[in-house]
Design a protein around this motif. Structure first.
Motif, mmCIF file in Angstrom:
data_model
loop_
_atom_site.group_PDB
_atom_site.id
_atom_site.type_symbol
_atom_site.label_atom_id
_atom_site.label_comp_id
_atom_site.label_asym_id
_atom_site.label_seq_id
_atom_site.Cartn_x
_atom_site.Cartn_y
_atom_site.Cartn_z
ATOM 1 N N PHE A 74 67.027 11.364 106.471
ATOM 2 C CA PHE A 74 66.068 12.532 106.922
ATOM 3 C C PHE A 74 64.616 12.661 106.303
ATOM 4 O O PHE A 74 63.606 12.636 106.665
ATOM 5 C CB PHE A 74 66.487 14.105 107.132
ATOM 6 C CG PHE A 74 67.506 14.268 108.093
ATOM 7 C CD1 PHE A 74 66.896 14.344 109.406
ATOM 8 C CD2 PHE A 74 69.032 13.893 108.061
ATOM 9 C CE1 PHE A 74 68.052 14.454 110.481
ATOM 10 C CE2 PHE A 74 69.733 14.167 109.043
ATOM 11 C CZ PHE A 74 69.374 14.336 110.439
ATOM 12 N N LEU A 75 64.829 12.966 104.784
ATOM 13 C CA LEU A 75 63.617 12.876 104.014
ATOM 14 C C LEU A 75 62.958 11.814 103.945
ATOM 15 O O LEU A 75 61.640 11.564 103.639
ATOM 16 C CB LEU A 75 63.973 13.336 102.430
ATOM 17 C CG LEU A 75 64.275 14.911 102.328
ATOM 18 C CD1 LEU A 75 65.004 15.023 101.075
ATOM 19 C CD2 LEU A 75 63.133 15.812 102.560
ATOM 20 N N GLY A 76 63.552 10.548 103.727
ATOM 21 C CA GLY A 76 63.134 9.227 103.689
ATOM 22 C C GLY A 76 62.307 8.875 105.131
ATOM 23 O O GLY A 76 61.324 7.726 105.066
ATOM 24 N N SER A 77 62.533 9.495 106.042
ATOM 25 C CA SER A 77 61.599 9.191 107.287
ATOM 26 C C SER A 77 60.050 9.470 106.902
ATOM 27 O O SER A 77 59.436 8.991 107.840
ATOM 28 C CB SER A 77 62.171 10.013 108.662
ATOM 29 O OG SER A 77 63.543 9.879 108.912
ATOM 30 N N GLN A 78 59.843 10.450 106.262
ATOM 31 C CA GLN A 78 58.339 10.747 106.078
ATOM 32 C C GLN A 78 57.567 9.457 105.417
ATOM 33 O O GLN A 78 56.473 9.292 105.815
ATOM 34 C CB GLN A 78 58.209 11.603 104.917
ATOM 35 C CG GLN A 78 58.907 13.031 105.333
ATOM 36 C CD GLN A 78 58.942 14.152 104.159
ATOM 37 O OE1 GLN A 78 57.780 14.766 103.846
ATOM 38 N NE2 GLN A 78 59.929 14.161 103.400
ATOM 39 N N MET A 79 58.233 8.699 104.488
ATOM 40 C CA MET A 79 57.515 7.750 103.845
ATOM 41 C C MET A 79 57.109 6.479 104.869
ATOM 42 O O MET A 79 55.889 6.416 104.926
ATOM 43 C CB MET A 79 58.566 6.840 103.110
ATOM 44 C CG MET A 79 58.095 5.933 102.209
ATOM 45 S SD MET A 79 57.834 3.948 102.890
ATOM 46 C CE MET A 79 59.819 3.605 102.633
ATOM 47 N N PRO A 80 57.797 5.895 106.125
ATOM 48 C CA PRO A 80 57.284 5.361 106.953
ATOM 49 C C PRO A 80 56.022 5.652 107.624
ATOM 50 O O PRO A 80 55.295 5.445 108.299
ATOM 51 C CB PRO A 80 58.300 4.811 107.912
ATOM 52 C CG PRO A 80 59.403 5.444 107.539
ATOM 53 C CD PRO A 80 59.216 6.206 106.101
ATOM 54 N N MET A 81 56.537 7.222 107.852
ATOM 55 C CA MET A 81 55.315 7.989 108.692
ATOM 56 C C MET A 81 54.040 7.931 108.138
ATOM 57 O O MET A 81 52.889 7.668 108.611
ATOM 58 C CB MET A 81 56.132 9.347 108.935
ATOM 59 C CG MET A 81 56.995 9.627 109.980
ATOM 60 S SD MET A 81 57.944 11.022 109.925
ATOM 61 C CE MET A 81 56.709 12.259 110.244
ATOM 62 N N ALA A 132 56.865 16.456 109.364
ATOM 63 C CA ALA A 132 57.234 16.413 108.221
ATOM 64 C C ALA A 132 57.753 17.479 107.567
ATOM 65 O O ALA A 132 58.785 17.611 106.580
ATOM 66 C CB ALA A 132 56.226 15.712 107.352
ATOM 67 N N ILE A 133 57.321 18.550 107.860
ATOM 68 C CA ILE A 133 57.445 20.024 107.339
ATOM 69 C C ILE A 133 59.108 20.431 107.543
ATOM 70 O O ILE A 133 59.760 20.832 106.781
ATOM 71 C CB ILE A 133 56.490 21.188 107.655
ATOM 72 C CG1 ILE A 133 55.194 20.912 107.155
ATOM 73 C CG2 ILE A 133 56.969 22.467 107.415
ATOM 74 C CD1 ILE A 133 54.041 21.941 107.924
ATOM 75 N N VAL A 134 59.451 20.074 108.894
ATOM 76 C CA VAL A 134 60.544 20.258 109.279
ATOM 77 C C VAL A 134 61.737 19.446 108.493
ATOM 78 O O VAL A 134 62.765 19.862 108.265
ATOM 79 C CB VAL A 134 60.898 20.044 111.040
ATOM 80 C CG1 VAL A 134 62.060 20.359 111.471
ATOM 81 C CG2 VAL A 134 59.839 21.149 111.571
ATOM 82 N N LEU A 135 61.182 17.995 108.537
ATOM 83 C CA LEU A 135 62.120 17.127 107.748
ATOM 84 C C LEU A 135 62.584 17.596 106.530
ATOM 85 O O LEU A 135 63.493 17.608 105.916
ATOM 86 C CB LEU A 135 61.433 15.677 107.522
ATOM 87 C CG LEU A 135 61.336 15.092 109.087
ATOM 88 C CD1 LEU A 135 60.700 13.692 108.988
ATOM 89 C CD2 LEU A 135 62.823 14.702 109.593
ATOM 90 N N ASN A 136 61.414 18.020 105.732
ATOM 91 C CA ASN A 136 61.676 18.722 104.264
ATOM 92 C C ASN A 136 62.427 19.803 104.165
ATOM 93 O O ASN A 136 63.320 19.992 103.224
ATOM 94 C CB ASN A 136 60.439 19.022 103.673
ATOM 95 C CG ASN A 136 59.652 17.717 103.032
ATOM 96 O OD1 ASN A 136 60.121 17.113 102.260
ATOM 97 N ND2 ASN A 136 58.642 17.314 103.553
#
Length: 408
Positions: free
Chosen positions: A22-29, A179-183
């Motif tokens: 989940f958190l790692g999804s931000q990096m490619p975004m 990204a806020i939701v993922l964190n």
């Protein structure tokens, strides 16, 4: 010596794998949209990738004190701090888009680096309660959680940027809200992490080696160099990829798909990287990773067809996986437990320092080293050569310096 029961380690790995997803999804975004948004907000095209550089710079400057927090208060406190920083950074970036402020966008990007830094410690946390035998596998499993993030992140970008069809910078706004939701999801997951706080050292406890002594230890020095080069070169090329894809006549969805393939390739080998390290030795796997990174550059230089982008970025991901996981495994076995906080923070400071330099150089090479995106893309990939020579030479020196152990 009593064998370590890996039951707790496997439970922690499960939590860390889920958090990685989940958190790692931000990096490619961020890597898909950071340079594109920067291109529209920045006053100079050469600064287009500066927001991505700020994320990495945030990681670099955060790593030492975040490592200290984890050493004193435990992994959970450090990881929650990272997720909170990610939430704050994403909120500021979203605000910056609404007012079209490059300065606020850079500030938010810097705070995103706190999240990125904490995520970098997932791989170390996986080893905290693991036996020597399970350690490389634990690292690999946690990194494998990135497979899910490779799907979630870029696909969210493709879906959310389509909400606003206009080519304004506001089409990126929903991505930062996501990204806020993922964190927030990540912060909830860390409640299930079961890693004891490090014991408070007694007065007569061993102090361990100084930072200088650690870095002059041959095995540690080579592990840091190989980890830094593997990560920096991956970042150098990936940062410019969306700019190169779009600049070659394709659209953001194509760029998202290329990044999806790349991030899948970064993490898919993790299911067996640990087993390969255990069987063939960590030095050989790191060497293989460096060779594959070189091959990625060769493929990228053959042209700017979409297939070239896919193949080059997939090779780039596999090369990073072998090089970086191998270097991490090498480092984890080269220092004592009481040196963990000092060494891991120093390692990530150096690694992300190299990555910061690479991301800064990426935008300049891509946008300001030639007359068109093709020339810029060629310059980015040619820049890999001296660093691959450095890491490869250091690794060969270590391998022929003395007989190598069978595992990290």
């Amino acid at each position: 010596m009593t064998a370590i029961d890996d039951t707790r380690a496997k439970q922690n790995v499960t939590v860390l794998v889920t958090a990685q997803a989940f958190l790692g999804s931000q990096m490619p975004m961020y890597f898909v949209i950071g340079g594109l948004a920067g291109q529209q907000l920045s006053p100079n095209a050469c600064l287009a990738t500066l927001p991505i550089s700020m994320i990495v710079f945030g990681s670099m400057t955060t790593a030492p004190w975040l490592s200290t927090v984890m050493q004193r208060l435990g992994r959970r406190s450090g990881f929650v701090t990272g997720a909170a920083g990610g939430m704050t950074g994403a909120a500021i970036c979203a605000y910056a888009l609404t007012v079209q402020s490059f300065g606020f966008f850079l500030l938010g990007s810097y705070l995103l680096g706190i999240y990125m830094s904490s995520q970098g410690f997932f791989r170390f946390a996986a080893t905290d309660t693991a036996s020597d035998e399970f350690r490389p596998k634990a690292i690999s499993y946690v990194m494998a959680g990135g497979l899910i993030s490779a799907i979630i992140g870029p696909q969210l970008v493709g879906m959310l940027t389509g909400v606003n069809g206009a080519a304004t910078v506001m089409r990126f706004f929903p991505v930062y809200v996501a990204a806020i939701v993922l964190n927030a999801i990540g912060m909830a997951l860390f409640a299930f992490l079961d890693i004891p706080k490090p014991p408070v050292p007694s007065v007569d406890a061993p102090k361990g080696r100084t930072r200088t002594q650690l870095l002059t230890t041959p095995r540690i020095a080579v592990a840091v160099i190989c980890g830094m080069v593997s990560y920096a070169l991956m970042n150098l090329v990936m940062t410019s990829t969306p700019l190169a894809v779009v600049g070659s006549g394709f659209d953001i969805v194509d760029a998202s798909h290329v990044v999806t393939g790349h991030v899948l390739a970064m993490y898919a080998p993790s299911f067996f990287t640990g087993h390969l390290i255990a069987r063939f030795g960590v030095e050989k796997i790191v060497g293989l990773g460096l060779a594959i990174l070189a091959l990625a550059g060769v493929v990228a230089l053959q042209g700017v067809d979409l297939n070239n982008f896919y193949i080059a970025l997939i090779l780039l991901g596999v090369g990073w996986n072998f090089g970086f996981i191998g270097a991490t495994s090498m480092l984890a076995g080269a220092h004592a437990p009481h040196e963990r906080g000092r060494m891991q923070g120093l390692n990530d400071l150096l690694v992300f320092g190299g990555v910061t330099f690479a991301s800064l150089a990426s935008g300049g090479l891509m946008n300001c080293s030639g007359g068109d995106p093709i020339q810029g893309w060629s310059a980015v990939n040619m820049a890999m050569i001296p660093f691959l020579v450095l890491a490869g030479g250091a690794l060969l020196w270590l391998m022929f310096r003395r007989p190598t152990p069978s595992h990290a």
